[in-house]
Design an enzyme around this catalytic site. Structure first.
Site, PDB file in Angstrom:
ATOM      1  N   GLU A 131       0.805  -1.221   0.000  1.00 45.89           N
ATOM      2  CA  GLU A 131       0.000   0.000   0.000  1.00 45.89           C
ATOM      3  C   GLU A 131       0.843   1.277   0.000  1.00 45.89           C
ATOM      4  O   GLU A 131       0.371   2.335   0.407  1.00 45.89           O
ATOM      5  CB  GLU A 131      -0.937   0.001   1.202  1.00 45.89           C
ATOM      6  CG  GLU A 131      -1.933  -1.144   1.173  1.00 45.89           C
ATOM      7  CD  GLU A 131      -3.038  -0.947   2.196  1.00 45.89           C
ATOM      8  OE1 GLU A 131      -4.120  -0.524   1.788  1.00 45.89           O
ATOM      9  OE2 GLU A 131      -2.785  -1.202   3.393  1.00 45.89           O
ATOM     10  N   HIS A 135      -0.259   5.370   7.903  1.00 39.19           N
ATOM     11  CA  HIS A 135      -1.410   4.537   7.549  1.00 39.19           C
ATOM     12  C   HIS A 135      -1.540   3.468   8.619  1.00 39.19           C
ATOM     13  O   HIS A 135      -0.601   2.736   8.887  1.00 39.19           O
ATOM     14  CB  HIS A 135      -1.224   3.881   6.178  1.00 39.19           C
ATOM     15  CG  HIS A 135      -2.221   2.772   5.942  1.00 39.19           C
ATOM     16  ND1 HIS A 135      -3.580   2.956   6.072  1.00 39.19           N
ATOM     17  CD2 HIS A 135      -2.058   1.457   5.637  1.00 39.19           C
ATOM     18  CE1 HIS A 135      -4.209   1.805   5.836  1.00 39.19           C
ATOM     19  NE2 HIS A 135      -3.307   0.879   5.575  1.00 39.19           N
ATOM     20  N   HIS A 141      -4.388   0.724  11.096  1.00 35.78           N
ATOM     21  CA  HIS A 141      -5.643  -0.005  11.259  1.00 35.78           C
ATOM     22  C   HIS A 141      -6.043   0.061  12.739  1.00 35.78           C
ATOM     23  O   HIS A 141      -6.548  -0.905  13.297  1.00 35.78           O
ATOM     24  CB  HIS A 141      -5.488  -1.469  10.841  1.00 35.78           C
ATOM     25  CG  HIS A 141      -4.803  -1.678   9.522  1.00 35.78           C
ATOM     26  ND1 HIS A 141      -3.993  -2.756   9.274  1.00 35.78           N
ATOM     27  CD2 HIS A 141      -4.826  -0.942   8.379  1.00 35.78           C
ATOM     28  CE1 HIS A 141      -3.526  -2.683   8.024  1.00 35.78           C
ATOM     29  NE2 HIS A 141      -4.015  -1.593   7.459  1.00 35.78           N
TER      30      HIS A 141
HETATM   31 MN    MN Z   1      -3.736  -1.183   5.288  1.00 38.16          MN
END
Ligand code: MN
Length: 272
Positions: A115, A134, A136
């Site tokens: 990503e 980035h 989660h």
């Molecule tokens: Mn991800």
């Protein structure tokens, strides 16, 4: 090459096909020339990037997944990010240089985050952004899947006052594996982020940006806290959120002081 890809995307959906073909060519191992290095980055920047990885794990934002990057201090069209390993294990030797197409400089066979296009495309769209996380982070996930807007409930999350949009990957590309694994998806995400500080990704996570790596890290930590506190507040009753004007003033007051928690988090994270 990057120019060609970008032009194709701008021409509209029909013109996506050459991009897709190009992406396929990359996957089957067509040898595209590696971009030349922009030269060594400031060692302090690399040191901060390594610390950021460790802090974000220690603070519960990253686990074995997620990544953080910084824009190269001497070349605005380059960014720095670890090779694909768990963030807690990152050392200075793992840091790689990428151009804004997220093509690696001198890859030497190292594996890369799938990503990484999140980073390249946001750096391209947002000259003011010098660092990106980035993640989660668990408490933010419900806000990406329910229509409940993530809004600041306390001053430490005032940077959310301008709103947190939700990136719906189905709108950009239909059925996917939810990963931002190419330039067009990264561009769609950057477009949803717009001029704001954070964007949620439905069924996946979030991206947080900042004018320094300290801002991007602190915002990521306080985004997680705010999401947890907001869910608790919503369960208790009607929530009074920060007024946009309060958020603007509180962000101005708080954001200049992030060095204080950064030094604390860094000492804790690096002593483990
Ligand atoms: Mn991800």
């Amino acid at each position: 090459m990057g120019q060609l890809t970008r032009r194709n995307f701008i021409c509209g959906p029909v013109a996506l096909f050459p991009t897709v073909l190009l992406a396929s060519a990359r996957r089957v191992g067509a040898q595209l020339p590696s971009p030349a290095s922009a030269g060594p980055a400031d060692p302090k920047l690399i040191e901060d990037l390594v610390a950021a990885n460790r802090i974000l794990v220690d603070q519960g934002v990253l686990d074995g997944y997620g990544h953080v990057s910084v824009r190269h201090d001497r070349a605005p069209d380059r960014y720095l990010m670890s090779r694909s390993i768990a963030p807690e294990l990152v050392t200075a030797a793992d840091v790689m240089e990428y151009d804004l197409d997220s093509s690696p400089v001198d890859p030497r066979g190292r594996s890369m985050y799938l990503e990484r296009f999140i980073h390249g495309e946001i750096y391209r769209a947002r000259p003011d952004v010098l660092a990106i996380v980035h993640h989660h982070s668990p408490s933010v996930i419900p806000f990406g899947v329910t229509g409940a807007a993530l809004r600041p409930v306390y001053h430490m999350a005032a940077f959310l006052g301008e709103g947190v949009p939700v990136f719906e990957i189905r709108q950009a590309a239909g059925m996917t594996d939810l990963l931002v694994r190419n330039g067009p998806l990264g561009r769609a995400l950057a477009q949803t982020l717009g001029p704001r500080n954070a964007v949620l990704m439905r069924g996946h996570g979030a991206v947080v940006v900042g004018p320094t790596i300290v801002h991007a890290v602190a915002r990521s930590v306080y985004m997680e806290s705010n999401a947890r506190l907001q869910a608790q507040a919503m369960a208790l009753g009607n929530v009074t959120y920060l007024d946009p004007e309060e958020a603007r003033r509180a962000d101005a007051a708080v954001s200049g002081t992030y060095d204080r928690p950064w030094e604390l988090w860094k000492r804790k994270a690096l002593s483990r």
